[in-house]
Design a protein around this motif. Structure first.
Motif, PDB file in Angstrom:
ATOM      1  N   ALA A  32     -10.425  -1.780  -3.109  1.00 11.22           N
ATOM      2  CA  ALA A  32      -9.811  -1.087  -1.975  1.00 11.22           C
ATOM      3  C   ALA A  32     -10.508  -1.467  -0.666  1.00 11.22           C
ATOM      4  O   ALA A  32      -9.860  -1.616   0.372  1.00 11.22           O
ATOM      5  CB  ALA A  32      -9.869   0.426  -2.190  1.00 11.22           C
ATOM      6  N   LEU A  37      -1.747   0.333  -4.463  1.00 14.89           N
ATOM      7  CA  LEU A  37      -2.697  -0.700  -4.042  1.00 14.89           C
ATOM      8  C   LEU A  37      -2.520  -1.972  -4.871  1.00 14.89           C
ATOM      9  O   LEU A  37      -2.547  -3.079  -4.348  1.00 14.89           O
ATOM     10  CB  LEU A  37      -4.131  -0.175  -4.196  1.00 14.89           C
ATOM     11  CG  LEU A  37      -5.248  -1.165  -3.874  1.00 14.89           C
ATOM     12  CD1 LEU A  37      -5.263  -1.490  -2.386  1.00 14.89           C
ATOM     13  CD2 LEU A  37      -6.603  -0.599  -4.305  1.00 14.89           C
ATOM     14  N   VAL A  40      -7.358   5.031  -1.131  1.00 16.87           N
ATOM     15  CA  VAL A  40      -8.006   4.870  -2.433  1.00 16.87           C
ATOM     16  C   VAL A  40      -9.495   5.177  -2.302  1.00 16.87           C
ATOM     17  O   VAL A  40     -10.069   5.888  -3.136  1.00 16.87           O
ATOM     18  CB  VAL A  40      -7.772   3.453  -3.005  1.00 16.87           C
ATOM     19  CG1 VAL A  40      -8.608   3.218  -4.252  1.00 16.87           C
ATOM     20  CG2 VAL A  40      -6.289   3.243  -3.304  1.00 16.87           C
ATOM     21  N   GLN A  71      -0.407  -4.790  -3.786  1.00 18.45           N
ATOM     22  CA  GLN A  71      -0.726  -5.420  -2.502  1.00 18.45           C
ATOM     23  C   GLN A  71      -2.003  -6.255  -2.548  1.00 18.45           C
ATOM     24  O   GLN A  71      -2.533  -6.623  -1.514  1.00 18.45           O
ATOM     25  CB  GLN A  71      -0.845  -4.335  -1.435  1.00 18.45           C
ATOM     26  CG  GLN A  71       0.434  -3.523  -1.314  1.00 18.45           C
ATOM     27  CD  GLN A  71       0.288  -2.346  -0.376  1.00 18.45           C
ATOM     28  OE1 GLN A  71      -0.157  -2.514   0.749  1.00 18.45           O
ATOM     29  NE2 GLN A  71       0.646  -1.175  -0.847  1.00 18.45           N
ATOM     30  N   VAL A  93      -5.047  -0.471   4.075  1.00 20.11           N
ATOM     31  CA  VAL A  93      -4.232  -0.208   2.881  1.00 20.11           C
ATOM     32  C   VAL A  93      -5.066   0.475   1.803  1.00 20.11           C
ATOM     33  O   VAL A  93      -4.582   1.345   1.082  1.00 20.11           O
ATOM     34  CB  VAL A  93      -3.649  -1.535   2.334  1.00 20.11           C
ATOM     35  CG1 VAL A  93      -2.949  -1.320   1.020  1.00 20.11           C
ATOM     36  CG2 VAL A  93      -2.713  -2.151   3.356  1.00 20.11           C
ATOM     37  N   GLY A  94      -6.331   0.099   1.710  1.00 20.89           N
ATOM     38  CA  GLY A  94      -7.191   0.651   0.667  1.00 20.89           C
ATOM     39  C   GLY A  94      -7.870   1.951   1.037  1.00 20.89           C
ATOM     40  O   GLY A  94      -8.472   2.600   0.174  1.00 20.89           O
TER      41      GLY A  94
END
Length: 121
Positions: free
Chosen positions: A97, A56, A107, A59, A103-104
């Protein structure tokens, strides 16, 4: 309590051993004797979170990456880390996140898994 003899009050562990060999009793290891054993599920969840956070971090903007760096020391099963410090770090990472969408998501799921395991202690 009248009529009841022997008022025995126990706080904490009450262990009676009768005979046997190699008895170690309850190995609670109260500090400073040493740490409690870490729940393997919690250990695995924290290691997974640290791996996901590493991904993470690459990004997100620099300020968010810095916040992740600041949180990493508390994302551990090391019992020297205060529970409130661990919780703060989990919340900080979850907050970052949440700002990056899909993407998060892994997490967030890892944070929730750890919070669930911590709540079960």
């Amino acid at each position: 309590m009248s009529g009841m003899g022997g008022n025995n009050f126990y706080f904490g562990d009450n262990v009676n051993m009768h005979g046997g060999t190699g008895n170690t009793g309850i190995a609670k290891h109260q500090t400073p004797a040493g740490p409690l054993p870490v729940d393997p599920a919690l250990q695995a969840a924290v290691e997974e979170l640290r791996r996901l956070v590493g991904t993470l971090r690459e990004q997100v903007p620099a300020a968010s990456a810095q916040a992740i760096d600041d949180s990493l020391p508390a994302l551990t099963t090391d019992q020297a880390t205060a529970p409130q410090e661990q919780h703060r770090a989990l919340m900080a990472v979850a907050g970052i996140a949440a700002t990056v969408g899909a993407v998060g998501q892994p997490v967030l799921e890892a944070v929730n898994r750890i919070l669930g395991l911590l709540g079960g202690q």
